[in-house]
Design a protein around this motif. Structure first.
Motif, PDB file in Angstrom:
ATOM      1  N   LEU A 135       0.902  -1.263  -0.036  1.00 17.02           N
ATOM      2  CA  LEU A 135      -0.064   0.062  -0.082  1.00 17.02           C
ATOM      3  C   LEU A 135       0.883   1.267  -0.119  1.00 17.02           C
ATOM      4  O   LEU A 135       0.733   2.172  -0.643  1.00 17.02           O
ATOM      5  CB  LEU A 135      -0.906   0.048   1.317  1.00 17.02           C
ATOM      6  N   SER A 136       1.981   1.203   0.733  1.00 16.62           N
ATOM      7  CA  SER A 136       2.926   2.384   0.795  1.00 16.62           C
ATOM      8  C   SER A 136       3.330   2.906  -0.483  1.00 16.62           C
ATOM      9  O   SER A 136       3.757   3.816  -0.735  1.00 16.62           O
ATOM     10  CB  SER A 136       3.840   2.139   1.887  1.00 16.62           C
ATOM     11  N   GLN A 137       3.573   1.712  -1.287  1.00 11.09           N
ATOM     12  CA  GLN A 137       4.184   1.907  -2.694  1.00 11.09           C
ATOM     13  C   GLN A 137       3.176   2.739  -3.685  1.00 11.09           C
ATOM     14  O   GLN A 137       3.761   2.983  -4.823  1.00 11.09           O
ATOM     15  CB  GLN A 137       4.526   0.589  -3.311  1.00 11.09           C
ATOM     16  N   LEU A 138       2.003   2.648  -3.332  1.00 12.60           N
ATOM     17  CA  LEU A 138       1.041   3.078  -4.178  1.00 12.60           C
ATOM     18  C   LEU A 138       0.921   4.629  -4.052  1.00 12.60           C
ATOM     19  O   LEU A 138       0.333   5.478  -5.069  1.00 12.60           O
ATOM     20  CB  LEU A 138      -0.301   2.443  -3.909  1.00 12.60           C
ATOM     21  N   GLY A 139       1.875   5.371  -3.024  1.00  5.05           N
ATOM     22  CA  GLY A 139       1.692   6.554  -2.737  1.00  5.05           C
ATOM     23  C   GLY A 139       0.457   7.128  -2.165  1.00  5.05           C
ATOM     24  O   GLY A 139      -0.254   6.304  -1.436  1.00  5.05           O
ATOM     25  N   HIS A 140      -0.110   8.353  -2.100  1.00  4.07           N
ATOM     26  CA  HIS A 140      -1.216   8.735  -1.528  1.00  4.07           C
ATOM     27  C   HIS A 140      -2.396   8.269  -2.296  1.00  4.07           C
ATOM     28  O   HIS A 140      -2.706   8.486  -3.585  1.00  4.07           O
ATOM     29  CB  HIS A 140      -1.472  10.157  -1.443  1.00  4.07           C
ATOM     30  N   THR A 141      -3.200   7.590  -1.407  1.00  6.21           N
ATOM     31  CA  THR A 141      -4.438   6.877  -1.943  1.00  6.21           C
ATOM     32  C   THR A 141      -5.532   7.420  -1.073  1.00  6.21           C
ATOM     33  O   THR A 141      -5.668   8.551  -0.702  1.00  6.21           O
ATOM     34  CB  THR A 141      -4.584   5.304  -1.850  1.00  6.21           C
ATOM     35  N   SER A 142      -6.782   6.495  -0.705  1.00  6.33           N
ATOM     36  CA  SER A 142      -7.810   7.018   0.369  1.00  6.33           C
ATOM     37  C   SER A 142      -7.178   6.830   1.647  1.00  6.33           C
ATOM     38  O   SER A 142      -7.211   7.160   2.849  1.00  6.33           O
ATOM     39  CB  SER A 142      -8.870   6.009   0.358  1.00  6.33           C
ATOM     40  N   VAL A 143      -5.769   5.988   1.695  1.00  6.92           N
ATOM     41  CA  VAL A 143      -4.744   6.101   2.825  1.00  6.92           C
ATOM     42  C   VAL A 143      -3.582   6.877   2.540  1.00  6.92           C
ATOM     43  O   VAL A 143      -2.972   6.558   1.472  1.00  6.92           O
ATOM     44  CB  VAL A 143      -4.628   4.750   3.493  1.00  6.92           C
ATOM     45  N   ASP A 144      -3.197   7.940   3.295  1.00  7.83           N
ATOM     46  CA  ASP A 144      -1.940   8.500   2.846  1.00  7.83           C
ATOM     47  C   ASP A 144      -0.563   7.581   3.071  1.00  7.83           C
ATOM     48  O   ASP A 144      -0.472   6.654   3.792  1.00  7.83           O
ATOM     49  CB  ASP A 144      -1.643   9.936   3.906  1.00  7.83           C
ATOM     50  N   ALA A 145       0.495   7.821   2.240  1.00  5.71           N
ATOM     51  CA  ALA A 145       1.634   6.973   2.168  1.00  5.71           C
ATOM     52  C   ALA A 145       2.349   6.898   3.420  1.00  5.71           C
ATOM     53  O   ALA A 145       2.919   5.640   3.542  1.00  5.71           O
ATOM     54  CB  ALA A 145       2.353   7.255   0.841  1.00  5.71           C
ATOM     55  N   CYS A 146       2.420   7.853   4.299  1.00  2.00           N
ATOM     56  CA  CYS A 146       3.414   7.829   5.317  1.00  2.00           C
ATOM     57  C   CYS A 146       2.609   6.813   6.433  1.00  2.00           C
ATOM     58  O   CYS A 146       3.166   6.145   7.114  1.00  2.00           O
ATOM     59  CB  CYS A 146       3.123   9.501   5.981  1.00  2.00           C
ATOM     60  N   ALA A 147       1.196   6.980   6.552  1.00  2.00           N
ATOM     61  CA  ALA A 147       0.527   6.095   7.208  1.00  2.00           C
ATOM     62  C   ALA A 147       0.668   4.587   6.976  1.00  2.00           C
ATOM     63  O   ALA A 147       1.047   3.650   7.902  1.00  2.00           O
ATOM     64  CB  ALA A 147      -1.007   6.288   7.395  1.00  2.00           C
ATOM     65  N   ALA A 148       0.532   4.318   5.486  1.00  2.00           N
ATOM     66  CA  ALA A 148       0.957   2.892   5.098  1.00  2.00           C
ATOM     67  C   ALA A 148       2.437   2.454   5.334  1.00  2.00           C
ATOM     68  O   ALA A 148       2.446   1.311   5.994  1.00  2.00           O
ATOM     69  CB  ALA A 148       0.595   2.849   3.677  1.00  2.00           C
ATOM     70  N   ASN A 149       3.133   3.338   5.272  1.00  2.00           N
ATOM     71  CA  ASN A 149       4.691   3.104   5.453  1.00  2.00           C
ATOM     72  C   ASN A 149       4.836   2.492   7.028  1.00  2.00           C
ATOM     73  O   ASN A 149       5.610   1.752   7.361  1.00  2.00           O
ATOM     74  CB  ASN A 149       5.490   4.041   4.996  1.00  2.00           C
TER      75      ASN A 149
END
Length: 251
Positions: A185-199
């Motif tokens: 998910l973090s590799q997708l960038g900003h989606t409906s979840v921000d990339a920082c949260a996913a990472n």
């Protein structure tokens, strides 16, 4: 687990729910979603709510688009926007057993008494300063950090779409990603979840989901292990011990 260490009292939350500010656009939807959280609380779940920035946050973004704000101003104003949303969620106009509080100790006490604490995060964020002063950091990342600090095993992100979509095509059900690891998910960038949260979820081993708050029963089904319309975020495989951890997940 923090709760197993002698001398350290567990917070005891079973789930952190990030209540998206987008749900405030429809007050009927907001009230229905909160009523479902209260039902889950009565059935034994110990819930900690982290509010999104909502309407106040959008106002700050619109100002920044015209008159560029300093990182200090934007960061502190957006944290206070989360507080404002939290106060609204706890008002009797929207809920009956949701109570706002500013410390995690208060949150623990409220949960123990059968209430649903909604954390007003600005006080903690200003005191501990754990995240970068950047528009890349949203309330999603704050909720993930709170889940980690409280040793809560699951994070549910309630928003106004069904989950994470490939290429952000939210009007195509076939584009909905139903299963994904936090790292992917973090590799997708900003989606409906921000990339920082996913990472951060990937680094800390936090499982979660992204669900449409307009259908709040889906949260109960997800907690029961049922297949639901939404995006299930799995724990990423452990990295090699030689890996160097990121110093600041917001940078």
């Amino acid at each position: 687990m923090i709760g197993l260490i002698k001398g350290f009292a567990p917070y005891g939350f079973s789930i952190v729910v990030k209540f998206g500010g987008s749900l405030m656009r429809d007050f009927a939807v907001c009230k229905t979603a909160l009523a479902e959280l209260e039902r889950l609380c009565r059935s034994g779940h110990r819930i900690l709510v982290v509010p999104g920035g909502g309407i106040p946050d959008k106002a700050i973004e619109s100002i920044d688009a015209v008159h560029r704000l300093t990182p200090f101003t934007a960061h502190h104003a957006c944290a206070l926007a989360q507080d404002q949303t939290g106060y609204l969620l706890a008002d009797p106009a929207f809920s009956s057993s949701v109570v706002c509080c500013s410390t995690l100790g208060e949150c623990r006490s409220l949960a123990e008494s059968g209430k649903i604490p909604v954390l007003l995060p600005s006080r903690i964020l200003f005191a501990m300063d754990p995240v970068a002063w950047s528009w890349d950091i949203t309330s999603d990342a704050v909720a993930a950090w709170i889940a980690w600090v409280t040793d809560t095993p699951r994070l549910a992100i309630l928003t106004n779409v069904d989950g994470v979509y490939r290429n952000a095509v939210t009007d195509d059900p076939a584009a909905l990603i139903r299963e994904i690891t936090a790292h992917e998910l973090s590799q997708l960038g900003h989606t409906s979840v921000d990339a920082c949260a996913a990472n951060f979820m990937a680094e800390k081993g936090i499982a979660g989901c992204v669900l449409n708050g307009s259908y709040p029963r889906r949260l109960a089904d997800w907690l029961e292990g049922k297949r639901v319309t939404g995006t299930n975020i799995g724990i990423s495989p452990k990295k090699s011990s030689s890996a160097v951890p990121s110093e600041n997940f917001g940078r």
